[in-house]
Design a protein around this motif. Structure first.
Motif, short mmCIF file in Angstrom:
data_model
loop_
_atom_site.label_atom_id
_atom_site.label_comp_id
_atom_site.label_asym_id
_atom_site.label_seq_id
_atom_site.Cartn_x
_atom_site.Cartn_y
_atom_site.Cartn_z
N SER A 109 0.81 -1.21 0.00
CA SER A 109 0.00 0.00 0.00
C SER A 109 0.85 1.26 0.00
CB SER A 109 -0.94 -0.01 1.21
OG SER A 109 -1.80 -1.12 1.18
N GLN A 110 1.93 1.28 0.77
CA GLN A 110 2.77 2.48 0.81
C GLN A 110 3.46 2.72 -0.54
OE1 GLN A 110 2.86 4.73 3.14
NE2 GLN A 110 1.46 3.55 4.46
N ALA A 111 3.91 1.64 -1.17
CA ALA A 111 4.50 1.79 -2.50
C ALA A 111 3.46 2.24 -3.51
CB ALA A 111 5.12 0.46 -2.94
N LEU A 112 2.21 1.80 -3.31
CA LEU A 112 1.13 2.21 -4.21
C LEU A 112 0.92 3.72 -4.16
CD1 LEU A 112 -1.34 1.54 -6.03
CD2 LEU A 112 -2.66 1.23 -3.91
N LEU A 113 0.89 4.29 -2.96
CA LEU A 113 0.70 5.74 -2.83
C LEU A 113 1.84 6.50 -3.49
CD1 LEU A 113 -0.58 6.03 0.86
CD2 LEU A 113 -1.92 6.08 -1.25
N LYS A 114 3.03 5.97 -3.40
CA LYS A 114 4.18 6.63 -4.04
C LYS A 114 4.12 6.50 -5.56
CE LYS A 114 9.24 6.67 -4.01
NZ LYS A 114 10.46 6.05 -3.43
N ASP A 115 3.64 5.32 -6.04
CA ASP A 115 3.60 5.08 -7.49
C ASP A 115 2.53 5.91 -8.20
OD1 ASP A 115 5.63 3.26 -7.17
OD2 ASP A 115 4.32 1.51 -7.11
N VAL A 116 1.41 6.18 -7.53
CA VAL A 116 0.33 6.92 -8.20
C VAL A 116 0.49 8.43 -8.04
CG1 VAL A 116 -1.29 5.02 -7.88
CG2 VAL A 116 -1.21 6.85 -6.16
N ASP A 117 1.47 8.85 -7.28
CA ASP A 117 1.68 10.29 -7.08
C ASP A 117 1.96 10.98 -8.42
OD1 ASP A 117 2.10 12.61 -5.32
OD2 ASP A 117 4.16 12.50 -6.08
N GLY A 118 1.22 12.03 -8.68
CA GLY A 118 1.37 12.78 -9.91
C GLY A 118 0.54 12.27 -11.06
N ARG A 119 -0.17 11.16 -10.88
CA ARG A 119 -1.01 10.61 -11.94
C ARG A 119 -2.28 11.45 -12.08
NH1 ARG A 119 -1.44 5.66 -14.57
NH2 ARG A 119 0.32 4.89 -13.33
N LYS A 120 -2.72 11.68 -13.29
CA LYS A 120 -3.95 12.45 -13.54
C LYS A 120 -5.13 11.49 -13.68
CE LYS A 120 -1.93 16.52 -15.80
NZ LYS A 120 -0.58 16.29 -15.30
N VAL A 121 -6.23 11.81 -13.01
CA VAL A 121 -7.45 11.01 -13.07
C VAL A 121 -8.62 11.92 -13.45
CG1 VAL A 121 -6.65 9.29 -11.39
CG2 VAL A 121 -7.87 11.32 -10.60
N LEU B 78 -3.16 13.50 -8.71
CA LEU B 78 -3.02 12.88 -7.39
C LEU B 78 -1.74 13.36 -6.71
CD1 LEU B 78 -4.06 9.19 -8.17
CD2 LEU B 78 -5.48 11.03 -7.25
N ALA B 79 -1.86 13.68 -5.43
CA ALA B 79 -0.70 14.06 -4.61
C ALA B 79 -0.70 13.16 -3.39
CB ALA B 79 -0.79 15.52 -4.22
N THR B 80 -0.11 11.97 -3.53
CA THR B 80 -0.19 10.95 -2.49
C THR B 80 1.15 10.59 -1.88
OG1 THR B 80 -0.06 9.28 -4.23
CG2 THR B 80 -2.26 9.93 -3.50
N ALA B 81 2.23 11.12 -2.40
CA ALA B 81 3.55 10.78 -1.86
C ALA B 81 3.69 11.32 -0.44
CB ALA B 81 4.65 11.33 -2.75
N GLY B 82 3.99 10.42 0.49
CA GLY B 82 4.25 10.85 1.85
C GLY B 82 3.04 11.02 2.74
N ILE B 83 1.82 10.84 2.23
CA ILE B 83 0.65 11.00 3.09
C ILE B 83 0.43 9.73 3.91
CG2 ILE B 83 -0.42 12.62 1.48
CD1 ILE B 83 -2.35 10.41 0.66
N GLY B 84 -0.23 9.87 5.05
CA GLY B 84 -0.51 8.73 5.90
C GLY B 84 -1.72 7.96 5.42
N MET B 85 -1.88 6.77 5.96
CA MET B 85 -3.01 5.92 5.60
C MET B 85 -3.80 5.58 6.86
SD MET B 85 -3.10 2.38 3.39
CE MET B 85 -2.59 3.28 1.92
N ARG B 86 -5.12 5.79 6.78
CA ARG B 86 -6.00 5.51 7.92
C ARG B 86 -6.94 4.37 7.55
NH1 ARG B 86 -9.43 10.43 10.18
NH2 ARG B 86 -7.29 11.29 10.22
N ASP B 87 -7.02 3.38 8.43
CA ASP B 87 -7.85 2.20 8.16
C ASP B 87 -9.29 2.47 8.60
OD1 ASP B 87 -8.86 -0.26 7.63
OD2 ASP B 87 -7.61 -1.36 9.06
#
Length: 463
Positions: free
Chosen positions: A226-238, A247-256
């Protein structure tokens, strides 16, 4: 600083500002929502509630972790509708290793704004299964080579009639298949993914591993966790409802966002095996209360179980013919105890109960099939109980009568006093009036020959 460095400094500053404008600063958090197991009403309720809570908490993205064998069509479409209307991006992620997004899971993954998979996962087999598990067109319809086979003497059906019946039977299946194809192609076209493979997954039931799916353009990327996923999708346009979003997901936390106790309870309740046991416990609890009025506990527990079972079956795809057969079977079993028929009603009730249990959840969706082991176990116990009842009933007919007028016949008494054809005798500590056609003496042993009210007609025992 020399003046010749100023142009270079201005260029660097300009590029930094431009880059900051293209890629927004990471804010909020990633909300982790899991779909684990068969998809049903409880799954839909959990996903919708967790999605609303994530948006309310300020989440920037939703990571939907998927591991499912499939589920109900209505529940799947509700989840897809929630994803399509989500105000924040939803990242579908088939994980962990060994997980799958089969059947309904494929539709959900196609609906997500970003589709990702972990290594050693797969998706596909999205052919919808109708009630009863009937095959879709493409199998043997009787109009191929097998239809020309001579099965021996006797009347043969008109081939044209067979073809008409096959076409009529396939009409509903074709509608269901066509609707599923159009549905998943629409999702694929909206997300820019491989629509042709999606159609094959529906029509032919094909599947693909994570590597194959990436090569075919079915998913967007493969990430190990999951952490690698957030880093991999960072900057992707949806593409969102309001336009394109980066998407700006690099470095953000994850809440369950795990399901609360109510959702977990609902998931247990809608388990077909649990719902089946609740229904039976409710019916038998009310029957025990009827047999023993005032016991209270069986009636209270039976009413609670019956209501919970009926609530669960309201959410499940129930075949009402099977439900009616179960009720008929229980009525016949009860009738056997009230109107002994030497097992005819009882075994007929068991047969109706078994057939009803098989048809109760007449659907081939993974996770919602009737557990035949449970049905076989309950049926075996019922057959053994009924056989024991019939055996005890037959044995009781051979046991000597020990009460009533029949028990007095042929009993032996001891005469205590006698005169003029009448007298008294003792039988098991009781004093009875006796009458005899022959003279008797006190102490003689006599046998009862007939009963006349409260007077016993006797004769000497040796006679």
């Amino acid at each position: 600083m020399s003046k010749r460095w100023w142009p270079l400094l201005l260029c660097v500053t300009f590029l930094a500002l431009a880059s900051a404008q293209e890629r927004p600063t990471a804010v909020g958090h990633a909300a982790l929502i899991e779909i684990d197991g068969a998809i049903g009403p409880a799954t839909t309720g959990y996903f919708e509630k967790a999605s609303r809570q994530a948006v309310s908490d300020g989440a920037s993205v939703i990571v939907l972790r998927i591991d499912t064998p499939g589920g109900l069509d209505g529940a799947t479409r509700d989840i897809v509708r929630t994803i399509l209307n989500s105000p924040i991006p939803v990242i579908g992620y088939v994980a962990p290793g060994g997980a799958r997004a089969a059947s309904a899971g494929t539709y959900i993954l196609y609906a997500c704004h970003v589709a990702a998979m972990a290594p050693a996962t797969h998706l596909g087999s999205a052919t919808p299964v109708p009630i009863g598990g009937r095959p879709f067109p493409g199998g043997d319809r009787g109009d191929g080579p097998a239809a020309d086979k001579d099965d021996g003497p006797g009347p043969r059906a008109d081939p044209s009639d067979q073809k008409d019946a096959a076409r009529s039977g396939d009409a509903m299946q074709n509608k269901l298949l066509g609707d599923a194809v159009a549905y998943i192609r629409g999702l694929a076209e909206r997300r820019g993914r491989n629509a042709d493979w999606a159609e094959r997954a529906v029509r032919e039931g094909v599947s693909a591993s994570s590597r194959e799916a990436l090569e075919l353009g079915v998913i967007d990327l493969i990430s190990p966790d999951s952490q690698a996923l957030l880093k991999d999708v960072d900057g992707r346009k949806v593409l969102m409802a309001g336009g394109e979003q980066t998407l700006a997901t690099a470095g953000i936390g994850m809440r369950d966002y795990a399901p609360d106790w109510r959702m977990r309870f609902l998931a247990v309740l809608t388990n077909p095996a649990v719902a089946y046991f609740l229904l039976l416990a409710g019916i038998y609890g009310l029957l025990l209360e009827g047999y023993n009025p005032g016991a209270i506990l069986p009636g209270v527990m039976g009413a609670i179980c019956l209501l919970l079972g009926l609530f669960a079956f309201q959410l499940l795809p129930v075949n009402y013919v099977g439900f009616a057969l179960i009720l008929l079977g229980i009525v016949l079993i009860v009738a056997e105890s009230l109107l002994p028929s030497f097992g005819v009603l009882g075994f007929g009730g068991i047969a109706a109960f078994v057939f009803g249990s098989i048809l109760l959840l007449d659907i081939d969706v993974p996770g919602y099939r009737t557990n035949m082991g449970i049905v076989a176990g309950i049926a075996t116990v019922a057959v053994l109980a009924m056989a024991a009842t019939v055996y005890l009933l037959a044995r009781s007919r051979r046991v000597a009568v020990v009460t009533g007028e029949q028990a007095l016949l042929q009993s032996e008494l001891v005469v205590s006093e006698f005169g003029d054809g009448r007298g008294w005798a003792r039988l098991k500590g009781e004093r009875w009036r006796i009458q005899a056609d022959q003279p008797l003496q006190p102490g003689d042993r006599v046998r009862v020959a007939a009963v006349d009210g409260l007077t016993l007609r006797v004769k000497k025992a040796h006679d």
